[in-house]
Scaffold this motif. Sequence first.
Motif, PDB file in Angstrom:
ATOM      1  N   TYR A   1       4.031 -31.892  43.314  1.00  0.00           N
ATOM      2  CA  TYR A   1       5.429 -32.114  43.695  1.00  0.00           C
ATOM      3  C   TYR A   1       6.124 -33.073  42.739  1.00  0.00           C
ATOM      4  O   TYR A   1       7.249 -32.830  42.299  1.00  0.00           O
ATOM      5  CB  TYR A   1       5.487 -32.637  45.127  1.00  0.00           C
ATOM      6  CG  TYR A   1       6.886 -32.919  45.631  1.00  0.00           C
ATOM      7  CD1 TYR A   1       7.929 -32.015  45.412  1.00  0.00           C
ATOM      8  CD2 TYR A   1       7.159 -34.078  46.350  1.00  0.00           C
ATOM      9  CE1 TYR A   1       9.209 -32.269  45.886  1.00  0.00           C
ATOM     10  CE2 TYR A   1       8.431 -34.334  46.832  1.00  0.00           C
ATOM     11  CZ  TYR A   1       9.454 -33.436  46.593  1.00  0.00           C
ATOM     12  OH  TYR A   1      10.717 -33.690  47.062  1.00  0.00           O
ATOM     13  N   PHE A   2       5.465 -34.178  42.377  1.00  0.00           N
ATOM     14  CA  PHE A   2       6.107 -35.162  41.518  1.00  0.00           C
ATOM     15  C   PHE A   2       6.296 -34.638  40.098  1.00  0.00           C
ATOM     16  O   PHE A   2       7.317 -34.906  39.464  1.00  0.00           O
ATOM     17  CB  PHE A   2       5.323 -36.470  41.515  1.00  0.00           C
ATOM     18  CG  PHE A   2       5.355 -37.206  42.839  1.00  0.00           C
ATOM     19  CD1 PHE A   2       6.373 -36.994  43.750  1.00  0.00           C
ATOM     20  CD2 PHE A   2       4.363 -38.111  43.173  1.00  0.00           C
ATOM     21  CE1 PHE A   2       6.407 -37.658  44.970  1.00  0.00           C
ATOM     22  CE2 PHE A   2       4.382 -38.789  44.389  1.00  0.00           C
ATOM     23  CZ  PHE A   2       5.406 -38.559  45.290  1.00  0.00           C
ATOM     24  N   ASP A   3       5.320 -33.891  39.578  1.00  0.00           N
ATOM     25  CA  ASP A   3       5.507 -33.256  38.269  1.00  0.00           C
ATOM     26  C   ASP A   3       6.714 -32.320  38.299  1.00  0.00           C
ATOM     27  O   ASP A   3       7.523 -32.289  37.361  1.00  0.00           O
ATOM     28  CB  ASP A   3       4.261 -32.453  37.881  1.00  0.00           C
ATOM     29  CG  ASP A   3       3.130 -33.308  37.360  1.00  0.00           C
ATOM     30  OD1 ASP A   3       3.043 -33.495  36.143  1.00  0.00           O
ATOM     31  OD2 ASP A   3       2.312 -33.780  38.183  1.00  0.00           O
ATOM     32  N   TRP A   4       6.807 -31.562  39.365  1.00  0.00           N
ATOM     33  CA  TRP A   4       7.902 -30.603  39.507  1.00  0.00           C
ATOM     34  C   TRP A   4       9.248 -31.313  39.563  1.00  0.00           C
ATOM     35  O   TRP A   4      10.218 -30.878  38.933  1.00  0.00           O
ATOM     36  CB  TRP A   4       7.676 -29.749  40.747  1.00  0.00           C
ATOM     37  CG  TRP A   4       8.709 -28.696  40.984  1.00  0.00           C
ATOM     38  CD1 TRP A   4       8.815 -27.473  40.368  1.00  0.00           C
ATOM     39  CD2 TRP A   4       9.783 -28.760  41.929  1.00  0.00           C
ATOM     40  NE1 TRP A   4       9.892 -26.780  40.864  1.00  0.00           N
ATOM     41  CE2 TRP A   4      10.503 -27.542  41.824  1.00  0.00           C
ATOM     42  CE3 TRP A   4      10.201 -29.726  42.842  1.00  0.00           C
ATOM     43  CZ2 TRP A   4      11.620 -27.272  42.610  1.00  0.00           C
ATOM     44  CZ3 TRP A   4      11.316 -29.448  43.629  1.00  0.00           C
ATOM     45  CH2 TRP A   4      12.011 -28.246  43.509  1.00  0.00           C
ATOM     46  N   LEU A   5       9.318 -32.427  40.307  1.00  0.00           N
ATOM     47  CA  LEU A   5      10.561 -33.200  40.367  1.00  0.00           C
ATOM     48  C   LEU A   5      10.968 -33.680  38.984  1.00  0.00           C
ATOM     49  O   LEU A   5      12.152 -33.621  38.615  1.00  0.00           O
ATOM     50  CB  LEU A   5      10.399 -34.395  41.307  1.00  0.00           C
ATOM     51  CG  LEU A   5      10.464 -34.140  42.807  1.00  0.00           C
ATOM     52  CD1 LEU A   5      10.243 -35.433  43.584  1.00  0.00           C
ATOM     53  CD2 LEU A   5      11.789 -33.507  43.212  1.00  0.00           C
ATOM     54  N   GLU A   6      10.004 -34.174  38.216  1.00  0.00           N
ATOM     55  CA  GLU A   6      10.320 -34.657  36.873  1.00  0.00           C
ATOM     56  C   GLU A   6      10.829 -33.530  35.978  1.00  0.00           C
ATOM     57  O   GLU A   6      11.650 -33.762  35.089  1.00  0.00           O
ATOM     58  CB  GLU A   6       9.101 -35.332  36.249  1.00  0.00           C
ATOM     59  CG  GLU A   6       8.744 -36.648  36.906  1.00  0.00           C
ATOM     60  CD  GLU A   6       7.735 -37.463  36.105  1.00  0.00           C
ATOM     61  OE1 GLU A   6       7.519 -38.639  36.446  1.00  0.00           O
ATOM     62  OE2 GLU A   6       7.163 -36.923  35.132  1.00  0.00           O
ATOM     63  N   GLN A   7      10.334 -32.318  36.204  1.00  0.00           N
ATOM     64  CA  GLN A   7      10.793 -31.181  35.409  1.00  0.00           C
ATOM     65  C   GLN A   7      12.150 -30.664  35.870  1.00  0.00           C
ATOM     66  O   GLN A   7      12.931 -30.153  35.068  1.00  0.00           O
ATOM     67  CB  GLN A   7       9.764 -30.044  35.479  1.00  0.00           C
ATOM     68  CG  GLN A   7       8.496 -30.310  34.700  1.00  0.00           C
ATOM     69  CD  GLN A   7       8.762 -30.456  33.206  1.00  0.00           C
ATOM     70  OE1 GLN A   7       9.453 -29.644  32.607  1.00  0.00           O
ATOM     71  NE2 GLN A   7       8.208 -31.495  32.612  1.00  0.00           N
ATOM     72  N   GLN A   8      12.423 -30.801  37.163  1.00  0.00           N
ATOM     73  CA  GLN A   8      13.689 -30.320  37.688  1.00  0.00           C
ATOM     74  C   GLN A   8      14.873 -31.118  37.153  1.00  0.00           C
ATOM     75  O   GLN A   8      15.965 -30.584  36.961  1.00  0.00           O
ATOM     76  CB  GLN A   8      13.687 -30.370  39.222  1.00  0.00           C
ATOM     77  CG  GLN A   8      12.821 -29.321  39.879  1.00  0.00           C
ATOM     78  CD  GLN A   8      13.286 -27.912  39.594  1.00  0.00           C
ATOM     79  OE1 GLN A   8      14.379 -27.518  39.964  1.00  0.00           O
ATOM     80  NE2 GLN A   8      12.457 -27.148  38.901  1.00  0.00           N
ATOM     81  N   MET A   9      14.654 -32.408  36.938  1.00  0.00           N
ATOM     82  CA  MET A   9      15.751 -33.258  36.491  1.00  0.00           C
ATOM     83  C   MET A   9      15.227 -34.222  35.423  1.00  0.00           C
ATOM     84  O   MET A   9      14.445 -35.124  35.710  1.00  0.00           O
ATOM     85  CB  MET A   9      16.322 -34.050  37.672  1.00  0.00           C
ATOM     86  CG  MET A   9      17.590 -34.810  37.340  1.00  0.00           C
ATOM     87  SD  MET A   9      18.959 -33.735  36.838  1.00  0.00           S
ATOM     88  CE  MET A   9      19.271 -32.854  38.380  1.00  0.00           C
TER      89      MET A   9
END
Length: 338
Positions: free
Chosen positions: A132-140
């Motif tokens: 989830y945290f990797d994905w958040l960093e990639q989203q924004m």
Amino acid sequence: MQIEYKNFFNLLDKYLKGTIDKNIIIYGSNDGGDFIKWFYYKYYHVSVKAVVDRWELSTIGTVLHLWAFYYIWDENDIIINVTPQNIEDEFCDTGEEWNRTYYKKKQILNLWEMVYPHVPAGVNDGYPQITYFDWLEQQMKGVDLLNTVKRKYTAGRDAHGYFPTDFRIILDGLSGYCIREEDAFLDIGCGKGSGIFALRAGGAKKVGAVEFTESIFNTMIQNLSLLGIPYETLSSNEISSEKTDTICYLGDASQMKQELDKYNWFFLFNPFAECVMKRVLDNICESINRSPRNIRIFYVEPISHNMILETGRFEVEKEICNNYSNVSYYSYIYKNNR
């Protein structure tokens, strides 16, 4: 636009839900592989058949080398590839021949490419994991949750460094609790805000967060802003206006007194030394005396466990011990026995 866990959940569910009648094999013994293994069990009650990898062969968990594809085959297998690598190419690169296995292309789901369609595939190092945290960093771009901060770079000699709270600890810990609209959580020693995002994913509507090191606090504020989470900022001895559901306090957690009365959950991930914990705990006890209520303390890596019990005010309600990414985290949830 707010980016929440439900967006990430729906993305994974879209691709994984249709595989739960298969024998699940995860290719990739990394943080992403561990997260997907947890996701299958958490939401579908499915245990994986095997974890396979070329390089990351764990010394404490069973991880099969990719040559295992020669002999673990079953027609009902599905291989979930959580890496940007091409499994067939990786296999042949070792000098073996993929076409000697029985696996067909339809038995491989390249999940990483589906989660990160705009990230170049085929990279060897530094690629985002399926967490989830990797994905958040990639989203924004600009969101910073995963970079750790050593203790020597924090303010105050009693502060510990920043290490992101494992998202799964909080979701597993809160499992079984009915989180109400009025429940309010205070993340004590919140760092860059990983606990805020995990608590929100666990159902918390009202979250406060206090951090002592100003540079880390500013990173948390930046993360909230980039991800569209409204917030109010205060010093640790100020009283909030309660205009938003997320309140960020900059300062010494041990100086918070009256403001504690607003919270009935207190979350800590081993944020500071016992001398500070003693003052924080005394203030929580005073808050209960001042405003009697049922409260819970959710404590990860609880080095001050005995101190909490010795107050005579709390008892262990729940014990959580799970292996996440080859690391064992012990956590306790305490309730007051008023």
